[in-house]
Design a protein around this motif. Structure first.
Motif, PDB file in Angstrom:
ATOM      1  N   SER A 197       7.132  79.373 -23.150  1.00  0.00           N
ATOM      2  CA  SER A 197       7.452  77.731 -22.558  1.00  0.00           C
ATOM      3  C   SER A 197       8.786  77.755 -21.843  1.00  0.00           C
ATOM      4  CB  SER A 197       7.305  76.788 -23.508  1.00  0.00           C
ATOM      5  OG  SER A 197       8.301  77.053 -24.554  1.00  0.00           O
ATOM      6  N   TYR A 429      -2.091  77.858 -10.236  1.00  0.00           N
ATOM      7  CA  TYR A 429      -2.901  76.904 -10.704  1.00  0.00           C
ATOM      8  C   TYR A 429      -3.303  75.894  -9.774  1.00  0.00           C
ATOM      9  CZ  TYR A 429      -1.714  79.340 -15.049  1.00  0.00           C
ATOM     10  OH  TYR A 429      -1.499  80.277 -15.901  1.00  0.00           O
ATOM     11  N   THR A 433      -4.468  71.049 -12.965  1.00  0.00           N
ATOM     12  CA  THR A 433      -3.885  72.011 -13.948  1.00  0.00           C
ATOM     13  C   THR A 433      -2.547  71.715 -14.168  1.00  0.00           C
ATOM     14  OG1 THR A 433      -5.846  73.569 -13.886  1.00  0.00           O
ATOM     15  CG2 THR A 433      -4.013  74.199 -15.251  1.00  0.00           C
ATOM     16  N   LEU A 436      -1.773  68.474 -15.994  1.00  0.00           N
ATOM     17  CA  LEU A 436      -1.943  68.444 -17.275  1.00  0.00           C
ATOM     18  C   LEU A 436      -0.770  69.360 -17.993  1.00  0.00           C
ATOM     19  CD1 LEU A 436      -3.465  68.335 -19.989  1.00  0.00           C
ATOM     20  CD2 LEU A 436      -4.811  70.201 -19.316  1.00  0.00           C
ATOM     21  N   MET A 437      -0.384  70.514 -17.455  1.00  0.00           N
ATOM     22  CA  MET A 437       0.831  70.982 -17.850  1.00  0.00           C
ATOM     23  C   MET A 437       2.309  70.083 -18.103  1.00  0.00           C
ATOM     24  SD  MET A 437       0.850  74.841 -15.793  1.00  0.00           S
ATOM     25  CE  MET A 437      -0.445  75.829 -15.916  1.00  0.00           C
ATOM     26  N   ARG A 439       1.901  66.815 -18.397  1.00  0.00           N
ATOM     27  CA  ARG A 439       1.672  66.032 -19.597  1.00  0.00           C
ATOM     28  C   ARG A 439       1.948  66.700 -20.647  1.00  0.00           C
ATOM     29  NH1 ARG A 439      -2.929  64.503 -16.588  1.00  0.00           N
ATOM     30  NH2 ARG A 439      -4.347  65.550 -18.578  1.00  0.00           N
ATOM     31  N   LEU A 440       1.577  68.019 -21.053  1.00  0.00           N
ATOM     32  CA  LEU A 440       2.035  68.755 -22.266  1.00  0.00           C
ATOM     33  C   LEU A 440       3.361  68.820 -22.468  1.00  0.00           C
ATOM     34  CD1 LEU A 440      -0.826  71.452 -22.080  1.00  0.00           C
ATOM     35  CD2 LEU A 440      -0.802  69.763 -23.741  1.00  0.00           C
ATOM     36  N   ALA A 443       4.993  65.697 -23.962  1.00  0.00           N
ATOM     37  CA  ALA A 443       4.917  65.574 -25.159  1.00  0.00           C
ATOM     38  C   ALA A 443       6.153  66.248 -26.051  1.00  0.00           C
ATOM     39  CB  ALA A 443       3.614  66.252 -25.834  1.00  0.00           C
ATOM     40  N   MET A 455      10.358  77.025 -14.075  1.00  0.00           N
ATOM     41  CA  MET A 455       9.021  77.198 -14.213  1.00  0.00           C
ATOM     42  C   MET A 455       8.083  76.195 -13.107  1.00  0.00           C
ATOM     43  SD  MET A 455       6.258  77.596 -17.179  1.00  0.00           S
ATOM     44  CE  MET A 455       6.884  77.108 -18.597  1.00  0.00           C
TER      45      MET A 455
END
Lengths: 481, 481
Positions: A197, A429, A433, A436-437, A439-440, A443, A455
């Protein structure tokens, strides 16, 4: 001059933890991607876990970006500071909390050096498998951030295959725990999510690692070839034979020359490429496999084969390979190490294309790579003092990455996306996608304060530098659109 | 009677895709955890990927919960429907899209049966390693949802170690892609995050699987012991010797008796426990290892050792083991299969505790387990027609799970949390970690419509059943607090 932005942090921590003087800040302004620098507001060197947590919570509360780092060996700029933020240096969190030989695990702090884990496990006949070339200095925390590999990841997989538990402080300040001593986890692989990450989710506080029994013996073979393609074909021949070596590495002429100068490793003279193949395991198994390997090598175009007779000769062979990056550095004032992956069967094709790119750009490229898994490490030589060479080197690196994507490979095998490759992520990607990354990530880090500007491409660049164009922007490597 | 809630879905899909009659709904009301049932509003059987995506998007738009399922072999109630939602049955998405022997990968749809992947790869000398006991009927999609294991996961790891790419539709209707044909991924392991997500994140549309070369030969040994502890000690002796068998399984007397009755597998008579050890690999390696195994087994308290002389005898040994669950079912009107993990070295201790729990409750327990990795499968026998027996069986299962957690193990090795174990999740994770899990889930499913009521305890229970207490609530297994 002390920053007013950091005043409350200065008061929060014990004296001496926060450095704001120019010399301390300068010491952390770069990582293994040395061509680029950025000076942080300040540097915190916590002495214990509680101080790490305090610092992260302070950053969250004050919306100050931070970059946690270990030894700063990232080759993708992944641990470069951000101009308006602080660096949290984890080198003092270097305790090996536990080695449990019965369950074959170790629990360590993030600042523990990779090789020290194996040293601590050695009395029990165990070791920690992932072996980045920098394993003498790189930290487990950094290995986790970039999901580091190494020569032996062909057989053993990456860091994520060896991390079974992580306790971490998220960028929003909560302490969370995933996985643990059991090898079988519950639900989604949150530990694997944290590995790789790149510091965007938070800071690992303690890490449970899987240990493996040390192989009883090694059989290390160094083979010289007259062409790179012949060496590449040999790799396919070994894999097709059903053997699974611990490692299979290729170095080409320029890298061999550099390694020879640096370590007198005694590689075959006049080789266009050398292949290192290492078998490892119980003696009886190796006795069987070495014969098989011998006949496979005999069927290739090898012109010289050296079998390591003892541990010392084996170390010599590996010293050449592991020194390659720094040794190549001596051939040229500056160099970039690129890191891309192509399907193994297309290695020869990829190397020919890289040679053509190199000729076009007028810059030399030395190829060193984990051949068994198609992970290329082209070292691009340039001279930063020559106007435009850095830009040409970066452009050449970009061509190589595009090639990897086109071939169905990846823009990184083990060095991570970091700062250098973030504009290439959308080539791998699609936008759904990527959304979504994001949003993750949110979190873990709703305020986008943990290693911002790495990144992911795009809008975070202002945090990257408050002072005009960043060198990477000038070089055309990253953009803020 | 058709539901008005589903009217627009009925119009959206081609005729025949949505079934709302009682018989069709009844056919899907349960999964492998047969004690519990719940009838859905309707069942959609899409014929292609586009219909899956349409259905999920409709559910998102109308906030209707859905449960995607394959063959419904979940043993944790993970694919039980929810009363106010629909079932999306993926069995028609059973295309093997590609087998690529050069890169050793297969790309498959989620409804493909596990064993069919190996069948398709067989002409190339390859196979798909994860082998749940249900591999003749369970689907790859279900294997991913629960990160399934199998007897050979001791050596090869779980499903997540063999899935390298997933294209999926998230519960919010976006199509996302993670990983791909390259074995080295970029950034966090999003593919690993999706594996084991128990259907809470979305529906996999196509899956890239890693294939392995078929082992050249097997050496399968069946060993009889007079006590369970002696069998457990033998497992430790094998591991300590440095051997890494493909599988190491233990079955105890009650399970042996059942398997014998079902398959005439010829297990040693009078054994309190049998141990199956299987070595696999190239012939020369196995020739070396079988001698080592022989001397290890000779040092244990074995009273009978059978070595499979050929493939047929090997199949017979495995038929006994793989039939154990269903065979035990014949000993008793009803049974629960539990699935917990303890550190391997504490297996003996765990089994003694389970024996004591069994005596206390008056219910018989047959232990069958993946001994090499400490993964227990106690089969708890009961009779649902006897008042209170189900509750006692569940209470006994709960005691076993608590024991696993206390011993530093896990509440699931491979069956997942599902519906049955959701109240146990907070025993493994603290509240900050659970909160983060909820946030990660929300990144995929902001409306909590994908398989609600599974994995996480608590407030989603209303979606579980619109008609008073759910049987699992009556049994005290789950609660809505």
């Amino acid at each position: 001059m002390s920053s007013t932005a950091l005043e409350s942090l200065r008061k929060l921590l014990p004296p001496g933890r926060l450095s704001e003087d120019a010399a301390s800040r300068a010491a952390f302004e770069s990582d293994g991607l040395t061509a680029f620098r950025c000076r942080p507001l300040g540097v915190v060197i916590p002495q214990n876990e509680a101080e790490v947590v305090q610092t992260v919570r302070w950053c969250h509360e004050h919306s100050i970006p931070f970059v946690a780092r270990g030894s700063g060996t990232s080759l993708s700029g992944g641990s470069m500071p951000v101009a308006d933020g602080i660096v949290i240096s984890l080198n003092r969190l270097r305790q090996i909390i536990k080695v449990d030989p019965d369950n074959r695990i170790a629990v360590v702090q993030p600042g523990v050096i990779n090789l020290q884990v194996s040293a601590a496990a050695a009395p029990y006949g165990l070791y920690y498998a992932p072996d980045p070339s920098s394993q003498k200095i790189c930290t487990i925390g950094g290995n986790i951030a970039f999901n580091s590999g190494g020569a032996h990841c062909l057989k053993y997989g990456m860091t994520s295959n060896h991390v079974i538990g992580i306790r971490a402080v998220t960028a929003s300040g909560e302490i969370v725990s995933f996985g643990g001593p059991s090898l079988e986890s519950v639900g989604p692989d949150f530990t694997g999510l944290f590995c790789g990450s790149e510091g965007l989710f938070g800071v690992a506080l303690d890490i449970t690692l899987r240990l493996l029994p040390k192989p009883e013996c090694f059989h290390t073979v160094l083979v010289g070839y007259r062409s790179l393609r012949a060496a590449g074909d040999a790799v396919s021949a070994v894999i097709d034979s059903g053997l699974l070596p611990g490692a299979m590495e290729i170095m080409e002429a320029l890298a061999i020359e550099a390694a020879e100068a640096a370590t007198s490793c005694g590689y075959p003279k006049g080789a266009a490429a050398v292949l290192i193949v290492e078998l490892e395991g119980p003696r009886e198994k190796i006795d069987a496999e070495r014969k098989q390997l011998e006949s496979v090598i005999a069927s290739t175009e090898a012109f010289e084969t050296v079998v390591a007779a003892d541990a010392r000769q084996r170390d010599g062979i590996w010293a050449g390979r592991k020194s390659a990056f720094s040794a190549v550095g001596k051939l040229s004032p500056d160099f970039l190490v690129q890191d891309g992956v192509v399907p193994r069967k297309r290695l020869g094709e990829a190397l020919e294309a890289i040679e053509a790119f190199s000729k076009d750009s007028g810059l030399r490229v030395a190829n060193v790579f984990h051949a068994g898994d198609g992970n290329l490490h082209p070292l691009i030589l340039f001279d930063d003092s020559v106007d435009g060479e850095l830009e040409r080197a970066e452009a050449l690196a970009g061509k190589i990455l595009n090639l990897c994507v086109q071939m169905g490979g990846s823009i990184t095998g083990e060095h991570g996306v970091g700062m250098e490759k973030r504009d290439f992520l959308p080539k791998m990607y699609d936008s759904a996608t990527m959304e979504l990354m994001h949003r993750l990530r949110a979190a873990f880090d709703p305020k986008t304060i943990a290693n911002p500007g790495k990144m992911f491409p795009g809008a975070e660049a202002p945090a990257l530098s408050g002072h005009g164009l960043h060198p990477l922007e000038k070089a055309g490597v990253i953009s803020r659109e």
